[in-house]
Motif scaffolding. Sequence first.
Motif, PDB file in Angstrom:
ATOM      1  N   ARG A   1     -52.852  28.253  25.287  1.00  0.00           N
ATOM      2  CA  ARG A   1     -52.442  28.953  26.519  1.00  0.00           C
ATOM      3  C   ARG A   1     -52.156  27.969  27.635  1.00  0.00           C
ATOM      4  O   ARG A   1     -51.155  28.089  28.351  1.00  0.00           O
ATOM      5  CB  ARG A   1     -53.533  29.940  26.960  1.00  0.00           C
ATOM      6  CG  ARG A   1     -53.587  31.223  26.168  1.00  0.00           C
ATOM      7  CD  ARG A   1     -54.382  32.299  26.895  1.00  0.00           C
ATOM      8  NE  ARG A   1     -55.741  31.885  27.216  1.00  0.00           N
ATOM      9  CZ  ARG A   1     -56.784  32.070  26.398  1.00  0.00           C
ATOM     10  NH1 ARG A   1     -56.607  32.626  25.215  1.00  0.00           N
ATOM     11  NH2 ARG A   1     -57.986  31.689  26.763  1.00  0.00           N
ATOM     12  N   GLY A   2     -53.034  26.983  27.786  1.00  0.00           N
ATOM     13  CA  GLY A   2     -52.825  25.993  28.842  1.00  0.00           C
ATOM     14  C   GLY A   2     -51.560  25.185  28.630  1.00  0.00           C
ATOM     15  O   GLY A   2     -50.795  24.954  29.577  1.00  0.00           O
ATOM     16  N   LEU A   3     -51.330  24.786  27.402  1.00  0.00           N
ATOM     17  CA  LEU A   3     -50.149  23.981  27.115  1.00  0.00           C
ATOM     18  C   LEU A   3     -48.866  24.790  27.316  1.00  0.00           C
ATOM     19  O   LEU A   3     -47.887  24.294  27.882  1.00  0.00           O
ATOM     20  CB  LEU A   3     -50.222  23.459  25.685  1.00  0.00           C
ATOM     21  CG  LEU A   3     -49.268  22.327  25.310  1.00  0.00           C
ATOM     22  CD1 LEU A   3     -49.902  21.446  24.246  1.00  0.00           C
ATOM     23  CD2 LEU A   3     -47.943  22.849  24.799  1.00  0.00           C
TER      24      LEU A   3
ATOM     25  N   TYR B   1     -38.814  19.202  12.480  1.00  0.00           N
ATOM     26  CA  TYR B   1     -38.861  18.688  13.846  1.00  0.00           C
ATOM     27  C   TYR B   1     -37.515  18.899  14.539  1.00  0.00           C
ATOM     28  O   TYR B   1     -37.459  19.223  15.729  1.00  0.00           O
ATOM     29  CB  TYR B   1     -39.208  17.205  13.856  1.00  0.00           C
ATOM     30  CG  TYR B   1     -40.673  16.905  13.704  1.00  0.00           C
ATOM     31  CD1 TYR B   1     -41.549  17.047  14.768  1.00  0.00           C
ATOM     32  CD2 TYR B   1     -41.196  16.469  12.487  1.00  0.00           C
ATOM     33  CE1 TYR B   1     -42.896  16.774  14.639  1.00  0.00           C
ATOM     34  CE2 TYR B   1     -42.543  16.191  12.335  1.00  0.00           C
ATOM     35  CZ  TYR B   1     -43.394  16.345  13.421  1.00  0.00           C
ATOM     36  OH  TYR B   1     -44.735  16.069  13.275  1.00  0.00           O
ATOM     37  N   GLU B   2     -36.440  18.707  13.805  1.00  0.00           N
ATOM     38  CA  GLU B   2     -35.106  18.921  14.371  1.00  0.00           C
ATOM     39  C   GLU B   2     -34.951  20.356  14.860  1.00  0.00           C
ATOM     40  O   GLU B   2     -34.398  20.607  15.943  1.00  0.00           O
ATOM     41  CB  GLU B   2     -34.035  18.595  13.323  1.00  0.00           C
ATOM     42  CG  GLU B   2     -32.609  18.910  13.738  1.00  0.00           C
ATOM     43  CD  GLU B   2     -32.052  17.983  14.810  1.00  0.00           C
ATOM     44  OE1 GLU B   2     -30.963  18.278  15.332  1.00  0.00           O
ATOM     45  OE2 GLU B   2     -32.713  16.970  15.127  1.00  0.00           O
ATOM     46  N   ARG B   3     -35.463  21.307  14.094  1.00  0.00           N
ATOM     47  CA  ARG B   3     -35.376  22.712  14.501  1.00  0.00           C
ATOM     48  C   ARG B   3     -36.206  22.976  15.752  1.00  0.00           C
ATOM     49  O   ARG B   3     -35.780  23.722  16.640  1.00  0.00           O
ATOM     50  CB  ARG B   3     -35.840  23.621  13.366  1.00  0.00           C
ATOM     51  CG  ARG B   3     -34.918  23.624  12.159  1.00  0.00           C
ATOM     52  CD  ARG B   3     -35.381  24.606  11.109  1.00  0.00           C
ATOM     53  NE  ARG B   3     -35.309  25.983  11.591  1.00  0.00           N
ATOM     54  CZ  ARG B   3     -35.720  27.027  10.900  1.00  0.00           C
ATOM     55  NH1 ARG B   3     -36.257  26.859   9.703  1.00  0.00           N
ATOM     56  NH2 ARG B   3     -35.617  28.247  11.384  1.00  0.00           N
ATOM     57  N   ALA B   4     -37.393  22.363  15.825  1.00  0.00           N
ATOM     58  CA  ALA B   4     -38.240  22.553  17.000  1.00  0.00           C
ATOM     59  C   ALA B   4     -37.596  21.952  18.242  1.00  0.00           C
ATOM     60  O   ALA B   4     -37.601  22.556  19.324  1.00  0.00           O
ATOM     61  CB  ALA B   4     -39.620  21.942  16.756  1.00  0.00           C
TER      62      ALA B   4
ATOM     63  N   LYS C   1     -39.645  30.412   9.202  1.00  0.00           N
ATOM     64  CA  LYS C   1     -39.073  31.507  10.004  1.00  0.00           C
ATOM     65  C   LYS C   1     -39.658  31.556  11.404  1.00  0.00           C
ATOM     66  O   LYS C   1     -39.117  32.244  12.270  1.00  0.00           O
ATOM     67  CB  LYS C   1     -39.299  32.852   9.299  1.00  0.00           C
ATOM     68  CG  LYS C   1     -38.600  32.968   7.951  1.00  0.00           C
ATOM     69  CD  LYS C   1     -38.664  34.380   7.415  1.00  0.00           C
ATOM     70  CE  LYS C   1     -40.085  34.814   7.088  1.00  0.00           C
ATOM     71  NZ  LYS C   1     -40.689  34.010   5.986  1.00  0.00           N
ATOM     72  N   THR C   2     -40.756  30.827  11.643  1.00  0.00           N
ATOM     73  CA  THR C   2     -41.362  30.865  12.975  1.00  0.00           C
ATOM     74  C   THR C   2     -40.442  30.273  14.028  1.00  0.00           C
ATOM     75  O   THR C   2     -40.539  30.631  15.214  1.00  0.00           O
ATOM     76  CB  THR C   2     -42.697  30.096  12.986  1.00  0.00           C
ATOM     77  OG1 THR C   2     -42.476  28.764  12.500  1.00  0.00           O
ATOM     78  CG2 THR C   2     -43.720  30.791  12.105  1.00  0.00           C
ATOM     79  N   LEU C   3     -39.563  29.376  13.631  1.00  0.00           N
ATOM     80  CA  LEU C   3     -38.651  28.739  14.589  1.00  0.00           C
ATOM     81  C   LEU C   3     -37.313  29.457  14.640  1.00  0.00           C
ATOM     82  O   LEU C   3     -36.297  28.880  15.014  1.00  0.00           O
ATOM     83  CB  LEU C   3     -38.451  27.266  14.219  1.00  0.00           C
ATOM     84  CG  LEU C   3     -39.694  26.385  14.419  1.00  0.00           C
ATOM     85  CD1 LEU C   3     -39.459  24.995  13.852  1.00  0.00           C
ATOM     86  CD2 LEU C   3     -40.077  26.305  15.885  1.00  0.00           C
ATOM     87  N   ASP C   4     -37.319  30.726  14.310  1.00  0.00           N
ATOM     88  CA  ASP C   4     -36.107  31.542  14.354  1.00  0.00           C
ATOM     89  C   ASP C   4     -35.565  31.577  15.780  1.00  0.00           C
ATOM     90  O   ASP C   4     -36.261  31.954  16.725  1.00  0.00           O
ATOM     91  CB  ASP C   4     -36.429  32.971  13.887  1.00  0.00           C
ATOM     92  CG  ASP C   4     -35.197  33.828  13.725  1.00  0.00           C
ATOM     93  OD1 ASP C   4     -34.117  33.431  14.218  1.00  0.00           O
ATOM     94  OD2 ASP C   4     -35.299  34.904  13.114  1.00  0.00           O
ATOM     95  N   ALA C   5     -34.324  31.174  15.931  1.00  0.00           N
ATOM     96  CA  ALA C   5     -33.718  31.108  17.265  1.00  0.00           C
ATOM     97  C   ALA C   5     -33.558  32.484  17.902  1.00  0.00           C
ATOM     98  O   ALA C   5     -33.329  32.585  19.110  1.00  0.00           O
ATOM     99  CB  ALA C   5     -32.360  30.419  17.179  1.00  0.00           C
TER     100      ALA C   5
ATOM    101  N   LEU D   1     -42.382  29.071  19.451  1.00  0.00           N
ATOM    102  CA  LEU D   1     -43.176  27.843  19.453  1.00  0.00           C
ATOM    103  C   LEU D   1     -44.653  28.141  19.169  1.00  0.00           C
ATOM    104  O   LEU D   1     -45.308  27.406  18.429  1.00  0.00           O
ATOM    105  CB  LEU D   1     -43.021  27.123  20.795  1.00  0.00           C
ATOM    106  CG  LEU D   1     -43.454  25.658  20.822  1.00  0.00           C
ATOM    107  CD1 LEU D   1     -42.589  24.822  19.880  1.00  0.00           C
ATOM    108  CD2 LEU D   1     -43.368  25.101  22.245  1.00  0.00           C
ATOM    109  N   GLU D   2     -45.165  29.213  19.737  1.00  0.00           N
ATOM    110  CA  GLU D   2     -46.551  29.588  19.484  1.00  0.00           C
ATOM    111  C   GLU D   2     -46.751  29.971  18.021  1.00  0.00           C
ATOM    112  O   GLU D   2     -47.761  29.606  17.401  1.00  0.00           O
ATOM    113  CB  GLU D   2     -46.972  30.732  20.400  1.00  0.00           C
ATOM    114  CG  GLU D   2     -47.166  30.325  21.850  1.00  0.00           C
ATOM    115  CD  GLU D   2     -47.790  31.436  22.669  1.00  0.00           C
ATOM    116  OE1 GLU D   2     -48.569  32.230  22.108  1.00  0.00           O
ATOM    117  OE2 GLU D   2     -47.493  31.526  23.869  1.00  0.00           O
TER     118      GLU D   2
END
Length: 206
Positions: free
Chosen positions: A190-192, A116-119, A69-73, A81-82
Amino acid sequence: MGRPRTPLLDRERITTTALQLVDEQGDFSVPQIAKRLGVQTGSVYHHVDGRDGIIELLRERVASAIDPKTLDAAAPWDTALEAWARSYRAAFAAHPRAIPLLMTSPVRAPRVLEQYERAVTLLLEAGFAPRAVMPLLIALENLILGSALDLAAPETMWELTDDAPTPHLAEALAAVPEGRADQAFEVGLRGLMTQARTEREHPTQA
């Protein structure tokens, strides 16, 4: 004798046993799996595609702990992403000795490729140029996996001695509270993410 109600051997048991061996010793062999399960080595090969097949089963098992669920659009791309990065780190930190094994073989597991496809889809839909997507994800993965290994390391990684006076290092180490691995991960993330936002708004030329 009748057949046992529970099969003696299946892919789930093979995966569980392989992961136990990796957690204990950093690697596995098919004969070791067979011995621990009380079967012939050849019987294991009837259920999996050799050592490479077991590695992909391990990859799926470890990665299954990443919250999909973290990659929920519906969430902003950077928030999603975080969240994915933190969940990814937690999943692999639970099995740090599997990281070198999994990261030195190609990713083939369908369920992992789907993640990976979702990301990638998340970043493309956020407006990233296609050429910028994989460098960003690979850099993020390097940070995640390095930090997952760091979580398994001793809290004290620098043992200062009188043989090599290092007063400034001693001062810096004394100023760091507990949880250095978590702090270092947050600094890197944070930097990335700052670089990612800049790249999205002002794409660099190839």
